[in-house]
Design a protein around this motif. Structure first.
Motif, PDB file in Angstrom:
ATOM      1  N   CYS A 322      21.947  15.452   0.204  1.00 60.54           N
ATOM      2  CA  CYS A 322      21.217  15.611   1.467  1.00 60.54           C
ATOM      3  C   CYS A 322      20.801  17.076   1.610  1.00 60.54           C
ATOM      4  O   CYS A 322      21.253  17.932   0.848  1.00 60.54           O
ATOM      5  CB  CYS A 322      22.083  15.187   2.654  1.00 60.54           C
ATOM      6  SG  CYS A 322      23.335  16.385   3.073  1.00 60.54           S
ATOM      7  N   THR A 323      19.945  17.332   2.598  1.00 57.12           N
ATOM      8  CA  THR A 323      19.500  18.715   2.801  1.00 57.12           C
ATOM      9  C   THR A 323      20.438  19.426   3.765  1.00 57.12           C
ATOM     10  O   THR A 323      20.693  18.945   4.867  1.00 57.12           O
ATOM     11  CB  THR A 323      18.061  18.733   3.369  1.00 57.12           C
ATOM     12  OG1 THR A 323      17.256  17.982   2.487  1.00 57.12           O
ATOM     13  CG2 THR A 323      17.523  20.149   3.488  1.00 57.12           C
ATOM     14  N   LYS A 324      20.945  20.537   3.290  1.00 58.34           N
ATOM     15  CA  LYS A 324      21.684  21.439   4.192  1.00 58.34           C
ATOM     16  C   LYS A 324      20.635  22.392   4.766  1.00 58.34           C
ATOM     17  O   LYS A 324      19.962  23.097   4.027  1.00 58.34           O
ATOM     18  CB  LYS A 324      22.740  22.208   3.402  1.00 58.34           C
ATOM     19  CG  LYS A 324      23.328  23.387   4.154  1.00 58.34           C
ATOM     20  CD  LYS A 324      24.377  24.100   3.338  1.00 58.34           C
ATOM     21  CE  LYS A 324      23.824  24.946   2.210  1.00 58.34           C
ATOM     22  NZ  LYS A 324      22.965  26.083   2.615  1.00 58.34           N
ATOM     23  N   LYS A 325      20.464  22.359   6.071  1.00 60.87           N
ATOM     24  CA  LYS A 325      19.450  23.216   6.717  1.00 60.87           C
ATOM     25  C   LYS A 325      19.957  24.654   6.814  1.00 60.87           C
ATOM     26  O   LYS A 325      19.205  25.598   6.640  1.00 60.87           O
ATOM     27  CB  LYS A 325      19.152  22.715   8.133  1.00 60.87           C
ATOM     28  CG  LYS A 325      18.561  21.327   8.180  1.00 60.87           C
ATOM     29  CD  LYS A 325      17.100  21.441   7.934  1.00 60.87           C
ATOM     30  CE  LYS A 325      16.339  20.260   8.450  1.00 60.87           C
ATOM     31  NZ  LYS A 325      14.968  20.303   7.952  1.00 60.87           N
ATOM     32  N   GLY A 341      20.960  29.424   3.322  1.00 62.06           N
ATOM     33  CA  GLY A 341      19.678  28.814   3.680  1.00 62.06           C
ATOM     34  C   GLY A 341      19.585  27.347   3.313  1.00 62.06           C
ATOM     35  O   GLY A 341      20.573  26.707   2.955  1.00 62.06           O
ATOM     36  N   GLU A 342      18.317  26.835   3.411  1.00 54.37           N
ATOM     37  CA  GLU A 342      18.096  25.399   3.174  1.00 54.37           C
ATOM     38  C   GLU A 342      18.178  25.063   1.686  1.00 54.37           C
ATOM     39  O   GLU A 342      17.619  25.764   0.855  1.00 54.37           O
ATOM     40  CB  GLU A 342      16.707  25.025   3.724  1.00 54.37           C
ATOM     41  CG  GLU A 342      16.428  23.558   3.598  1.00 54.37           C
ATOM     42  CD  GLU A 342      15.190  23.125   4.379  1.00 54.37           C
ATOM     43  OE1 GLU A 342      14.996  23.606   5.522  1.00 54.37           O
ATOM     44  OE2 GLU A 342      14.415  22.318   3.834  1.00 54.37           O
ATOM     45  N   ASN A 355      29.876  26.972  10.006  1.00 53.44           N
ATOM     46  CA  ASN A 355      29.073  25.989  10.747  1.00 53.44           C
ATOM     47  C   ASN A 355      27.867  25.575   9.924  1.00 53.44           C
ATOM     48  O   ASN A 355      27.210  26.414   9.298  1.00 53.44           O
ATOM     49  CB  ASN A 355      28.605  26.598  12.076  1.00 53.44           C
ATOM     50  CG  ASN A 355      29.793  26.840  13.006  1.00 53.44           C
ATOM     51  OD1 ASN A 355      30.906  26.390  12.709  1.00 53.44           O
ATOM     52  ND2 ASN A 355      29.557  27.534  14.103  1.00 53.44           N
ATOM     53  N   LEU A 356      27.582  24.266   9.953  1.00 55.35           N
ATOM     54  CA  LEU A 356      26.511  23.731   9.090  1.00 55.35           C
ATOM     55  C   LEU A 356      25.550  22.892   9.907  1.00 55.35           C
ATOM     56  O   LEU A 356      25.937  22.279  10.906  1.00 55.35           O
ATOM     57  CB  LEU A 356      27.091  22.787   8.035  1.00 55.35           C
ATOM     58  CG  LEU A 356      28.074  23.294   7.001  1.00 55.35           C
ATOM     59  CD1 LEU A 356      28.539  22.116   6.145  1.00 55.35           C
ATOM     60  CD2 LEU A 356      27.405  24.341   6.115  1.00 55.35           C
ATOM     61  N   GLU A 357      24.318  22.824   9.382  1.00 56.89           N
ATOM     62  CA  GLU A 357      23.350  21.841   9.892  1.00 56.89           C
ATOM     63  C   GLU A 357      22.949  20.988   8.713  1.00 56.89           C
ATOM     64  O   GLU A 357      22.469  21.505   7.696  1.00 56.89           O
ATOM     65  CB  GLU A 357      22.098  22.578  10.383  1.00 56.89           C
ATOM     66  CG  GLU A 357      22.042  22.817  11.866  1.00 56.89           C
ATOM     67  CD  GLU A 357      20.632  23.273  12.238  1.00 56.89           C
ATOM     68  OE1 GLU A 357      20.127  22.794  13.246  1.00 56.89           O
ATOM     69  OE2 GLU A 357      20.047  24.077  11.492  1.00 56.89           O
ATOM     70  N   LEU A 358      23.185  19.676   8.825  1.00 48.92           N
ATOM     71  CA  LEU A 358      22.834  18.769   7.728  1.00 48.92           C
ATOM     72  C   LEU A 358      21.778  17.790   8.199  1.00 48.92           C
ATOM     73  O   LEU A 358      21.851  17.277   9.326  1.00 48.92           O
ATOM     74  CB  LEU A 358      24.069  17.969   7.272  1.00 48.92           C
ATOM     75  CG  LEU A 358      25.291  18.764   6.790  1.00 48.92           C
ATOM     76  CD1 LEU A 358      26.439  17.801   6.463  1.00 48.92           C
ATOM     77  CD2 LEU A 358      24.940  19.582   5.557  1.00 48.92           C
ATOM     78  N   ASP A 359      20.836  17.478   7.309  1.00 53.24           N
ATOM     79  CA  ASP A 359      19.724  16.610   7.680  1.00 53.24           C
ATOM     80  C   ASP A 359      20.122  15.136   7.487  1.00 53.24           C
ATOM     81  O   ASP A 359      19.498  14.420   6.700  1.00 53.24           O
ATOM     82  CB  ASP A 359      18.528  16.986   6.781  1.00 53.24           C
ATOM     83  CG  ASP A 359      17.248  16.359   7.291  1.00 53.24           C
ATOM     84  OD1 ASP A 359      17.210  16.028   8.488  1.00 53.24           O
ATOM     85  OD2 ASP A 359      16.308  16.192   6.490  1.00 53.24           O
ATOM     86  N   ILE A 360      21.172  14.705   8.142  1.00 50.10           N
ATOM     87  CA  ILE A 360      21.548  13.284   8.049  1.00 50.10           C
ATOM     88  C   ILE A 360      21.800  12.736   9.458  1.00 50.10           C
ATOM     89  O   ILE A 360      21.994  13.479  10.378  1.00 50.10           O
ATOM     90  CB  ILE A 360      22.815  13.012   7.187  1.00 50.10           C
ATOM     91  CG1 ILE A 360      23.970  13.925   7.563  1.00 50.10           C
ATOM     92  CG2 ILE A 360      22.504  13.143   5.736  1.00 50.10           C
ATOM     93  CD1 ILE A 360      25.249  13.671   6.787  1.00 50.10           C
TER      94      ILE A 360
END
Ligand SMILES: Cc1cc2nc3c(=O)[nH]c(=O)nc-3n(C[C@H](O)[C@H](O)[C@H](O)COP(=O)(O)OP(=O)(O)OC[C@H]3O[C@@H](n4cnc5c(N)ncnc54)[C@H](O)[C@@H]3O)c2cc1C
Ligand code: FES
Length: 360
Positions: A322-325, A341-342, A355-360
């Motif tokens: 998946c994409t890690k933003k 980064g992404e 802390n992470l942002e994942l595109d799921i």
């Protein structure tokens, strides 16, 4: 399958939802799961207890015949508490045999292997995916093979050995099969009966954790290899077994002479920098979770009731990519930290560091 909407605004919307193939398939599956035209459904035709903690499921598939090569594996999906969960299992039958067989060893605290052992019964159904994998025989066979196997690693090798016997392979085949104790040897009598009808096959059973008359004791070492297969450099070697065996064999046998398969995640253990929890935001599902950052992201998301797509759970299939933003993860296979980064990450190999942002 799409949900049938109760109210339509346009004919095109109706047509979009009314996918005749899906509905036909749905109706067929309601009659009998094996009638499915889009999925490979298998009925459990028999179950054999191989050892105290290993069972073989004999599977009858709904499609004409599932094509595979000896040594390949396939995704097996079962439904546990309403969730579809997939794991990969090598096919222990050979392509010339009628049924598909998988042989499952129970793992401590393992979700699917324990479900297979405790819940699956004769007549139950499991879903199979396409056979895959490159742990297979080469198109042109060498004159000599060496198989180094540990525990449940025998499953794809048993399929290959039966295939070589079926093809009347006249070269030399040596199997070094390591088990902890005698009672844990899978296919013990089958391998003994195979060698009586396959003179090319030489089987050596090795026990690592007990002395037993008639069995050799010890772990794989260079000295052992030189004694049991002094011509190992002339052989094409197949290796399937736990991480420690993999490491010992790979340190001795050159990679161009070696084909290997791993059933277990081989993750480098590096401890997290601090014990702080991390905030993981799932942008598509609009959720934010607090994770410990102690296990893989896949495991921690599942522990929190989020089930991203996954397959092998050890970096092979890329189903969990998946994409890690933003944010930093550690790749546990390489033991290295990502940039912030992404980028694309594999959830089954990554641990959250911050802390992470994942595109799921
Ligand atoms: C290509 C391939 C072929 C495979 N073929 C077979 C096969 O023929 N027979 C078979 O029994 N298994 C096979 N496996 C392993 C299988 O896919 C599962 O990993 C295994 O059954 C455990 O699943 P689980 O849901 O019970 O455990 P999970 O719930 O996924 O894991 C629970 C715990 O067990 C540990 N664990 C997971 N897998 C293993 C393992 N294999 N050995 C030791 N510890 C483990 C995990 O680290 C975790 O701590 C294969 C795996 C791959 C990738
Ligand atoms: S689940 Fe297969 S690579 Fe992650």
């Amino acid at each position: 399958m799409k949900t049938f909407p109760l109210k339509y605004h346009k004919t095109s919307e109706y047509l979009d939802y009314f996918n005749p193939k899906d509905w036909f398939n749905f109706l067929l599956e309601e009659l009998n799961p094996t009638y499915s035209i889009s999925r490979t459904i298998a009925r459990i035709a028999s179950i054999h207890l191989e050892t105290k903690d290993t069972k073989t499921l004999v599977l009858r598939v709904n499609k004409n015949k599932l094509k595979f090569q000896a040594g390949q594996y396939l995704p097996v999906t079962v439904e546990i508490n309403g969730k579809r969960i997939t794991r990969y299992y090598s096919i222990s039958s050979a392509p010339f045999e009628t049924d598909i067989r998988i042989t499952v060893k129970r793992q401590k605290a393992g979700l699917v292997s324990n479900f297979v052992h405790e819940n699956l019964q004769l007549g139950d159904f499991v879903e199979l995916g396409a056979p895959q994998g490159s742990f297979v025989l080469p198109e042109v066979l060498p004159s000599k093979f060496l198989f180094v196997v540990g525990g449940s690693g025998i499953t794809p090798v048993y399929s290959i050995l039966k295939t070589l016997q079926n093809q009347n392979f006249a070269g030399s085949v040596k199997l070094l099969y390591f088990s902890r104790i005698k009672e844990e040897i899978i296919f013990f009598s089958e391998l003994n009966s195979l060698r009586t009808k396959f003179p090319s096959l030489d089987v050596e059973f090795l026990l690592t954790d007990e002395d037993s008359p008639g069995f050799r004791t010890g772990f794989f070492t260079r000295e052992m290899l030189l004694e049991l297969a002094p011509d190992f450099l002339e052989r094409l070697t197949y290796l399937c077994g736990p991480g420690t065996l993999q490491e010992s064999v790979k340190a001795i046998i050159p990679s161009e002479k070696l084909i290997s398969e791993n059933f277990q995640p081989f993750l480098k253990s590096s401890s997290k920098k601090d014990s702080k929890q991390v905030e993981v935001t799932l942008t598509k599902s609009h959720k934010t979770l607090l994770l410990n950052g102690e296990k893989t992201l896949l495991e921690e998301l599942e522990d929190n009731g989020v089930y991203p797509q996954s397959g092998c759970r050890m970096g092979i299939c890329h189903t969990c990519a998946c994409t890690k933003k933003s944010g930093v993860v550690t790749n546990l296979q390489e033991g290295s930290e990502s940039e912030s980064g992404e980028e694309t990450i594999q959830l089954c190999l990554s641990r959250a560091e911050e802390n992470l942002e994942l595109d799921i």
